[in-house]
Design a protein around this motif. Structure first.
Motif, PDB file in Angstrom:
ATOM      1  N   ARG A 207       0.846  -1.207   0.000  1.00 44.29           N
ATOM      2  CA  ARG A 207       0.000   0.000   0.000  1.00 44.29           C
ATOM      3  C   ARG A 207       0.870   1.240   0.000  1.00 44.29           C
ATOM      4  O   ARG A 207       2.005   1.213   0.469  1.00 44.29           O
ATOM      5  CB  ARG A 207      -0.877   0.017   1.258  1.00 44.29           C
ATOM      6  CG  ARG A 207      -2.048  -0.932   1.164  1.00 44.29           C
ATOM      7  CD  ARG A 207      -2.846  -0.907   2.425  1.00 44.29           C
ATOM      8  NE  ARG A 207      -2.030  -1.242   3.594  1.00 44.29           N
ATOM      9  CZ  ARG A 207      -2.524  -1.609   4.751  1.00 44.29           C
ATOM     10  NH1 ARG A 207      -3.820  -1.669   4.918  1.00 44.29           N
ATOM     11  NH2 ARG A 207      -1.734  -1.894   5.763  1.00 44.29           N
ATOM     12  N   SER A 208       0.312   2.320  -0.490  1.00 43.89           N
ATOM     13  CA  SER A 208       0.951   3.645  -0.461  1.00 43.89           C
ATOM     14  C   SER A 208       2.451   3.624  -0.715  1.00 43.89           C
ATOM     15  O   SER A 208       3.250   4.089   0.080  1.00 43.89           O
ATOM     16  CB  SER A 208       0.644   4.380   0.854  1.00 43.89           C
ATOM     17  OG  SER A 208       0.430   3.494   1.919  1.00 43.89           O
TER      18      SER A 208
ATOM     19  N   ASN B 171      -4.119  -6.070  -0.345  1.00 44.30           N
ATOM     20  CA  ASN B 171      -5.041  -5.235   0.457  1.00 44.30           C
ATOM     21  C   ASN B 171      -5.867  -4.408  -0.503  1.00 44.30           C
ATOM     22  O   ASN B 171      -5.650  -4.420  -1.703  1.00 44.30           O
ATOM     23  CB  ASN B 171      -4.280  -4.272   1.378  1.00 44.30           C
ATOM     24  CG  ASN B 171      -3.165  -4.979   2.125  1.00 44.30           C
ATOM     25  OD1 ASN B 171      -2.352  -5.378   1.638  1.00 44.30           O
ATOM     26  ND2 ASN B 171      -3.098  -5.145   3.316  1.00 44.30           N
TER      27      ASN B 171
ATOM     28  N   ASN C  57      -5.848  -1.220  -1.133  1.00 37.34           N
ATOM     29  CA  ASN C  57      -5.151  -0.203  -1.929  1.00 37.34           C
ATOM     30  C   ASN C  57      -3.796  -0.684  -2.448  1.00 37.34           C
ATOM     31  O   ASN C  57      -2.933   0.131  -2.747  1.00 37.34           O
ATOM     32  CB  ASN C  57      -4.941   1.072  -1.096  1.00 37.34           C
ATOM     33  CG  ASN C  57      -6.255   1.604  -0.583  1.00 37.34           C
ATOM     34  OD1 ASN C  57      -7.217   1.622  -1.336  1.00 37.34           O
ATOM     35  ND2 ASN C  57      -6.306   2.001   0.681  1.00 37.34           N
ATOM     36  N   SER C  58      -3.611  -1.995  -2.537  1.00 31.91           N
ATOM     37  CA  SER C  58      -2.303  -2.500  -2.978  1.00 31.91           C
ATOM     38  C   SER C  58      -2.057  -2.205  -4.446  1.00 31.91           C
ATOM     39  O   SER C  58      -2.970  -2.277  -5.264  1.00 31.91           O
ATOM     40  CB  SER C  58      -2.243  -4.018  -2.802  1.00 31.91           C
ATOM     41  OG  SER C  58      -1.970  -4.322  -1.468  1.00 31.91           O
TER      42      SER C  58
END
Length: 517
Positions: free
Chosen positions: A442-443, A466, A468-469
């Motif tokens: 993520r991010s 996840n 936002n992966s």
């Protein structure tokens, strides 16, 4: 002509005066003598570049003299000259590593040709190779500007490999540097091509190359039958140039029916690409259809423990369950030797699959062991090490036995590898994957120009760990480095072999079908 010193040994040396004058006019220095004994004494006192040796002399014969010379100076080229064409003399002489074999009467041009072949050979080959590559360089540069399809990239990459191997032994390092810069430029352009075209390869009715997940269905399955057993060897992490390095040893036992390149899926890493070959599925489909076998980067445990289960499921889907198959994974020398010694027991299989991990172990141990860093410091050394391993490996033993048992042979791999030279900074949370050529998490923050980014992994059929992966893949010869402890990390991994990203070396890989000789 530089000063070449020749020793000519013949009990009728006076009759050879015209030949000697001819050579002296060409600026060769010729020392003569009448017997083997005298020749050995002269060799103790003077340095020579080559010896012309009469086979039929009284006293010490030519063959006896040859043995004595080789004991003293193993690398000194000896050209045997004889009246006799008897086979046993030729065999004896060749067995003793003569440089050339001439039958009397010899003419001056034969002598000159032999000298050029033995003393000027490397220089002449070097000059010819260099001038040929200089001509080809322009053509490759033009092709690179025009290349716009996956087939053209395969052709261009094969051309670069061809020239890399040709230029390997020449004495002009500047040519090699030019080729290196061409390879770097090619990888930059290839990264742009993949960025633009890769997602579309998964759309229905699109012209796409054979990819990891379609290889078995499209290329391997049509080769399988109950009429002839097949040995399928998947050498982990095998680049196209490494295949070319050990191909001659395979050719002693097998003749090539078909050789083509296919494309590894992204990430070009074992857990993704090799599972895709055996399952016939992309990673997101493996996760959906076989959650009991698939593991994501952040999951605990081995990621390639279910290749045989994936293969059984795929063979069932393709209607090949009637074929008897066995699967073996070789991860060390002991398991390789054991399989080689029991190989005859596989004669009733229709398909025997051997996954061989040597090149992958070599690539990973290169980062761990200084001695391997020394031995595989660049692509030429890496090829040489692979060749040396293969020549002495249980895998070659298996291939020899397979040939005797009439097996068809298929050799392929899951992905290649690249020597990484330049770091690219990346920041991620603690669940970010560890691979140096791709990251998922993520991010992620990263240098846009250095990566191919898949913000929605589903578009390239990868699982989302996840919500936002995303995935990022390093291009060219870059590797990802975190800002903390940056310098130590960079110096440790620079010039090591890594895989997972986007490069010709990682993605364009060999598929070869061979039949026993």
């Amino acid at each position: 002509m530089n000063n070449i010193n020749i020793l000519w040994v013949d009990d009728e040396i006076d009759l050879l005066k015209p030949h000697i004058l001819f050579l002296e006019k060409k600026n060769y220095n010729v020392t003569t003598c009448n017997s083997g004994t005298e020749a050995l004494e002269i060799l103790d006192e003077q340095k020579f570049d080559i010896v012309f040796l009469d086979e039929n002399m009284p006293g010490l014969t030519g063959l006896e003299t040859l043995n004595e010379i080789k004991e003293k100076q193993d690398t000194l080229p000896v050209v045997m000259i004889t009246k006799s064409e008897e086979e046993y003399i030729m065999e004896e002489a060749i067995g003793n590593k003569i440089a050339d074999y001439l039958i009397k009467p010899v003419n001056p041009n034969q002598i000159l040709l032999s000298l050029k072949k033995n003393l000027d050979h490397s220089r002449l080959v070097s000059e010819k190779t260099t001038s040929n590559y200089q001509q080809e360089f322009r053509k490759i540069a033009m092709d690179m500007a025009m290349v716009n399809s996956y087939e053209e990239w395969v052709d261009l990459y094969k051309k670069l490999i061809y020239w890399e191997i040709q230029l390997e032994d020449i004495e002009d390092p500047s040519m090699f540097e030019i080729l290196e810069s061409q390879k770097n430029e090619a990888n930059t352009q290839f990264g742009k091509f993949i960025d633009k075209n890769y997602p579309s390869w998964f759309e229905p009715n699109t012209d796409a190359p054979i990819l990891s997940h379609t290889l078995f269905r499209e290329r391997i399955a049509p080769e399988l039958s109950k009429e002839q057993p097949t040995l399928l060897v998947v050498v982990d992490n095998l680049r196209y140039d490494q295949w070319k390095a050990f191909e001659p040893f395979v050719n002693n036992h097998y003749k090539k029916q078909k050789e083509e390149a296919f494309y590894s899926i992204l990430p070009t890493a074992t857990q993704y690409a090799r599972n895709a070959i055996f399952s016939g599925l992309m990673p997101s489909d493996m996760e959906k259809l076989h959650p009991e076998y698939w593991k994501n980067d952040t999951d605990e445990g081995g990621k390639n423990l279910h290749e045989d289960d994936f293969l059984k499921a795929q063979m069932k889907r393709l209607g090949l369950s009637n074929l008897k198959h066995e699967y073996y994974k070789i991860t060390n020398l002991a398991s390789g030797k054991k399989l080689a010694s029991n190989f005859r027991g596989l004669k009733d299989n229709d398909l025997t699959v051997v996954v061989y991990n040597f090149v992958d172990m070599l690539s990973h141990s290169k980062t761990e062991m200084d001695v391997v860093k020394e031995l595989a410091s660049n692509d030429k050394a890496y090829r040489s090490l692979t060749q040396s391993w293969f020549k002495n490996s249980p895998l070659l033993e298996m291939i020899q036995q397979a040939q005797q048992m009439g097996f068809k042979l298929i050799i392929t791999t899951d992905h290649g590898t690249i020597n990484v030279k330049n770091p690219s900074k990346v920041i991620g949370d603690r669940d970010t994957s560890l691979n140096l050529r791709y990251k998922t998490g993520r991010s992620l923050s990263y240098e846009n120009k250095d990566v191919l980014a898949a913000k929605d992994p589903k578009t390239i059929h990868l699982p989302s760990i996840n919500m936002n992966s995303s995935f990022i893949f390093a291009k060219s010869d870059l590797f990802f480095a975190y800002p903390n402890n940056y310098n130590h990390y960079v110096s440790y991994y620079r010039n090591t072999y890594q895989h997972g990203g986007v490069s010709l070396e990682e993605m364009i890989i060999p598929f070869v079908v061979l039949s026993p000789k």
